[in-house]
Design an enzyme around this catalytic site. Structure first.
Site, PDB file in Angstrom:
ATOM      1  N   CYS A  98       0.829  -1.201   0.000  1.00 52.74           N
ATOM      2  CA  CYS A  98       0.000   0.000   0.000  1.00 52.74           C
ATOM      3  C   CYS A  98       0.869   1.259   0.000  1.00 52.74           C
ATOM      4  CB  CYS A  98      -0.932   0.015   1.207  1.00 52.74           C
ATOM      5  SG  CYS A  98      -1.971   1.493   1.282  1.00 52.74           S
ATOM      6  N   GLY A 200      -0.040  -4.991 -12.132  1.00 50.47           N
ATOM      7  CA  GLY A 200       0.325  -3.622 -12.480  1.00 50.47           C
ATOM      8  C   GLY A 200       0.186  -3.305 -13.949  1.00 50.47           C
TER       9      GLY A 200
END
Length: 317
Positions: A98, A200
């Site tokens: 995160c 990603g």
């Protein structure tokens, strides 16, 4: 190939998780993170984020959901992992990725990528605290502000006992800016003996196949791409040839709106719809038009009257 539905804090919650797994194409999900500080959290905190714990840790479409926890104290993380396991968690995932400043300032998420030894201790403590049949996994980025310790971090996760890891192919400093450095995932994979899942910048079928080739990973995790194109997982798997028509997307929006009736205040509901439309705008011109149409609205009744009233009949059609 496995496709895992990523968590997206503040949007891809259990409601949207239910809708997207019903659409199909996913083999597994990971929940939004549950923040662990210095206490053993009560059961209701877990049920609030992962209500699927009440249904064998699966969505209504029978897709398993891992419980993700985030924190920096190995003992406390272990105690809370044990609690999640006792509630029936399918698996425990640990967040080392995160990038949110508020999380990082409190030594959580990607901030731990500066401390591979602590990452090892956390994973080992969690692994030792839950039954062997419950998988312990982790998600990491390439580093905090550089890739200097990337391989050390990945090895720490494996040596701590992680069954597999997800690698988001950017550093914390990179945030979500393209590109994703998939070649780094290949380096990590060649170093480890456990499975690695690539994550990603996967927005299209072409992205997915390029990512697989460059990262040397068969398994993928998708998040923002899944929200922008709810058919993406099905398209990657060859089950669908094209994205949904806008009328089907509008039904998804309507269903999401209805599921937010309980447990969420009106301003948050309208905010979530606006967020979703912004992501959908990447794929659908209609979403751009609709977002501009409602962007000034905060009152849920006004939004419902203006935007959804004509679509009520579609939900039951």
């Amino acid at each position: 190939m496995r496709i895992v539905l990523a968590p997206m804090e503040g949007l891809l919650d259990f409601r949207l998780r239910e809708i997207l797994t019903q659409v199909g194409g996913y083999d597994e999900c990971v929940s939004e993170f549950i923040r662990v500080n210095d206490t053993l959290l009560p059961a209701h905190r877990y049920y609030r984020v992962v209500p699927e714990l009440k249904t064998a840790s699966k969505t209504n479409s029978n897709i398993p959901v891992k419980v993700q926890i985030l924190g920096s104290d190995p003992n406390c993380m272990a105690e809370n992992a044990s609690m999640a396991a006792s509630l029936g968690a399918y698996g425990i995932d640990i967040n080392f990725g995160c990038p949110a400043p508020t999380v990082n300032r409190n030594r959580g998420g990607a901030a731990l990528l500066k401390e591979p030894e602590l990452m090892f201790q956390i994973v080992k403590a969690v692994r030792n605290s839950v039954p062997k049949e419950i998988p312990v996994t982790a998600k990491m980025r390439l580093g905090f502000d550089s890739t200097e310790q990337t391989l050390d971090c990945a090895k720490a996760l494996e040596e701590g006992g992680a069954k597999e890891i997800v690698v988001h192919a950017r550093t914390k400093t990179d945030g979500y800016k393209p590109p994703a450095y998939w070649e780094w995932i290949s380096k990590i994979k060649s170093t480890l003996n456990i499975n690695v899942i690539a994550n990603g910048e996967i927005w299209t079928i072409e992205d997915a196949f390029r990512c697989q080739k460059i990262s040397d990973c068969q398994d993928l995790m998708i998040g923002r791409g899944a929200v922008s194109n709810p058919a993406l997982a099905l398209m990657i798997k060859g089950i669908l040839q094209d994205r949904f028509e806008w009328i089907e997307i509008k039904k998804i929006l309507m269903t999401y709106w209805i599921t937010m009736t309980e447990g969420m205040d009106g301003v948050s509901k309208t905010g979530r719809i606006k967020q979703l439309l912004q992501y959908l705008s990447r794929e659908y011109e209609e979403a751009k038009l609709d977002f501009h149409r409602i962007k000034q609205i905060s009152n849920p009744k006004e939004l419902e009257t203006l935007y959804f009233s004509e679509f009520y009949s579609l939900i039951n059609s």
